[in-house]
Motif scaffolding. Structure first.
Motif, short mmCIF file in Angstrom:
data_model
loop_
_atom_site.label_atom_id
_atom_site.label_comp_id
_atom_site.label_asym_id
_atom_site.label_seq_id
_atom_site.Cartn_x
_atom_site.Cartn_y
_atom_site.Cartn_z
N LYS A 195 32.90 -13.53 -48.71
CA LYS A 195 33.30 -14.83 -49.25
C LYS A 195 34.25 -14.70 -50.45
CE LYS A 195 29.02 -17.03 -47.70
NZ LYS A 195 27.82 -17.81 -48.07
N SER A 196 35.17 -13.78 -50.32
CA SER A 196 36.16 -13.57 -51.37
C SER A 196 37.27 -14.63 -51.28
CB SER A 196 36.77 -12.17 -51.25
OG SER A 196 37.86 -12.01 -52.14
N THR A 197 37.70 -15.12 -52.43
CA THR A 197 38.80 -16.10 -52.49
C THR A 197 40.08 -15.46 -53.02
OG1 THR A 197 38.13 -16.81 -54.72
CG2 THR A 197 37.18 -18.01 -52.84
N LEU A 198 40.16 -14.14 -52.96
CA LEU A 198 41.31 -13.44 -53.52
C LEU A 198 42.61 -13.89 -52.87
CD1 LEU A 198 42.58 -11.24 -55.28
CD2 LEU A 198 42.08 -9.59 -53.45
N GLU A 199 42.63 -14.01 -51.54
CA GLU A 199 43.87 -14.40 -50.87
C GLU A 199 44.32 -15.79 -51.32
OE1 GLU A 199 45.75 -15.11 -46.39
OE2 GLU A 199 43.69 -14.36 -46.61
N PHE A 200 43.38 -16.71 -51.47
CA PHE A 200 43.74 -18.06 -51.93
C PHE A 200 44.35 -18.00 -53.33
CE2 PHE A 200 42.48 -21.78 -54.47
CZ PHE A 200 43.23 -22.75 -53.83
N GLU A 201 43.73 -17.22 -54.23
CA GLU A 201 44.23 -17.11 -55.59
C GLU A 201 45.64 -16.53 -55.62
OE1 GLU A 201 42.89 -18.36 -58.18
OE2 GLU A 201 40.98 -18.95 -57.28
N LEU A 202 45.90 -15.57 -54.74
CA LEU A 202 47.24 -14.98 -54.66
C LEU A 202 48.26 -16.01 -54.15
CD1 LEU A 202 46.23 -11.52 -53.15
CD2 LEU A 202 47.17 -11.88 -55.44
N ARG A 203 47.86 -16.74 -53.11
CA ARG A 203 48.75 -17.78 -52.58
C ARG A 203 49.02 -18.85 -53.63
NH1 ARG A 203 51.33 -15.67 -48.30
NH2 ARG A 203 49.89 -14.88 -46.70
#
Length: 397
Positions: A195-203
């Motif tokens: 459940k990582s949101t890393l990709e969203f934060e990068l986008r």
């Protein structure tokens, strides 16, 4: 020092990352293999079904059918070449690393005591591994590589992993999300599981940079392409950054000034590091620090925190005292007093004896010293000398 029975389970507690990293690397090889097979064989299956359908309706041309079959053969040969290259460049080396690491861990189970020469060698190798891990986390890659080469243990350390981490972190520090997003794409399934949101934060950050550059059309297109799919879980954040198109980077409004703040890049680096450590079961602290923490926690006493430092106490040592500040005091149900000279426990059979200056040592050690120096004894800490008869007995209560 007398040997004690080896606690293999306790030793292996910190070794999960040691086996997990090559396992995760081979999973990547497996997934790449699976993708290649599905893509190439899927196309072969489609062409084959089409030929079968046309043959039943007698619409097939022999020359076209031969070309289609040649194309299928070419795809299968290309697949074979790709899989062979993948296995030679990544698969086999990863399996070799996994095998060597498991053999290294299995060796502990065959050992009986901590005093054996084989365990000393194994423990020395473990310490060298932890030193390489510490150097890699501190950005000292050349030092880590040199130590690994000198100790002939390249397969037992994760230099390639930390090199990749360093490469992506450097890119983020230069305000580029490209490398981090590529890593997210490679590990999309695993990141979804944790459940990582890393990709969203990068986008989100890439959108912010477009807004900062006042590229409004590009920002809207980017939002539609990359942020719209996150609306179900992150709609408030998406709505907030959408307002940046109407807000200058020099704004004084707190909520938007924080979005434009360059400190977000440092937060992205921390988020990426946490995600990749999580996927590989790596602790956020160096393994060397964790080992020192556990040792210091068993030794730390309230007296270690005052001005009277003990030169022989690891907790009081200035070089590692900063680590000791973070650990709790040790809890001993039964205290023991150990002689600084002999290392033996002082009790009713080996009573403590005090010098006139107050320093205490065991009777056995002082009697042995007096016998060798005509009844004179010397305090090892201060160098003060006196007759053995001047010593006073100390009673343990």
């Amino acid at each position: 020092m007398s040997a004690t029975k080896l606690n293999a389970d306790g030793i292996l507690l910190l070794e999960q990352p040691f086996a997990r990293v090559p396992y995760e690397n081979y999973r990547k090889v497996f997934r790449a293999t699976q993708r290649n097979i599905e893509r190439e064989l899927g196309n072969v299956q489609t062409v084959s079904n089409d030929l079968l359908k046309r043959s039943k309706s007698r619409e097939v041309n022999l020359e076209d059918a031969a070309k289609s079959i040649d194309g299928m053969i070419g795809r299968v040969e290309n697949l074979k070449r790709k899989l062979s290259e993948l296995q030679d460049t990544a698969g086999k080396p990863t399996l070799d690393v996994t095998r060597e690491r498991l053999q290294h861990l299995t060796a502990v189970e065959a050992l009986q005591t901590t005093g054996s020469l084989d365990f000393s060698r194994w423990a020395d190798t473990r310490l060298d591994r932890w030193l390489v891990d510490w150097a890699l986390r501190a950005g000292r890659e050349k030092t880590a590589r040199k130590l690994a080469q000198d100790k002939n243990m390249e397969t037992l350390v994760d230099i390639d992993l930390f090199t990749d981490i360093r490469r992506i972190e450097v890119a983020l520090s230069r305000h580029s999300c490209t490398e981090a997003l590529a890593w997210c794409s490679e590990n999309k399934t695993a990141l979804r599981k944790i459940k990582s949101t890393l990709e969203f934060e990068l986008r989100l950050q890439e959108y912010i940079e477009l807004a900062r550059a006042q590229k409004k059309q590009e920002a809207m297109a980017y939002s539609q392409k990359h942020l719209a799919s996150w609306q179900e879980t992150h709609l408030p954040q998406i709505m907030q950054v959408s307002m940046l198109l109407a807000v200058e980077p020099s704004t004084k409004c707190g909520r938007y000034r924080r979005l434009y703040d360059n400190s977000r890049w440092a937060n992205l680096i921390q988020a990426f590091r946490l995600a990749i450590y999580n996927l590989n079961s790596l602790p956020t602290e160096p393994l060397l620090n964790l080992a020192l923490y556990s040792g210091l926690a068993s030794l730390k006493l309230p007296s270690c925190c005052n001005d009277s430092r003990n030169a022989d106490c690891p907790v009081c040592d200035p070089s590692i005292n900063i680590l000791a500040e973070e650990v709790p005091y040790s809890h001993h149900a039964n205290s023991t007093i150990v002689c600084r000279i002999s290392g033996k426990i002082m009790d009713e059979d080996n009573m403590p004896m005090a010098f006139p200056n107050g320093n205490v040592y065991s009777r056995e050690a002082l009697e042995d010293m007096a016998a060798k120096h005509s009844g004179m004894v010397t305090c090892p800490l201060t160098g003060n000398q006196c007759q053995f008869s001047e010593l006073k007995k100390v009673f343990i209560s």
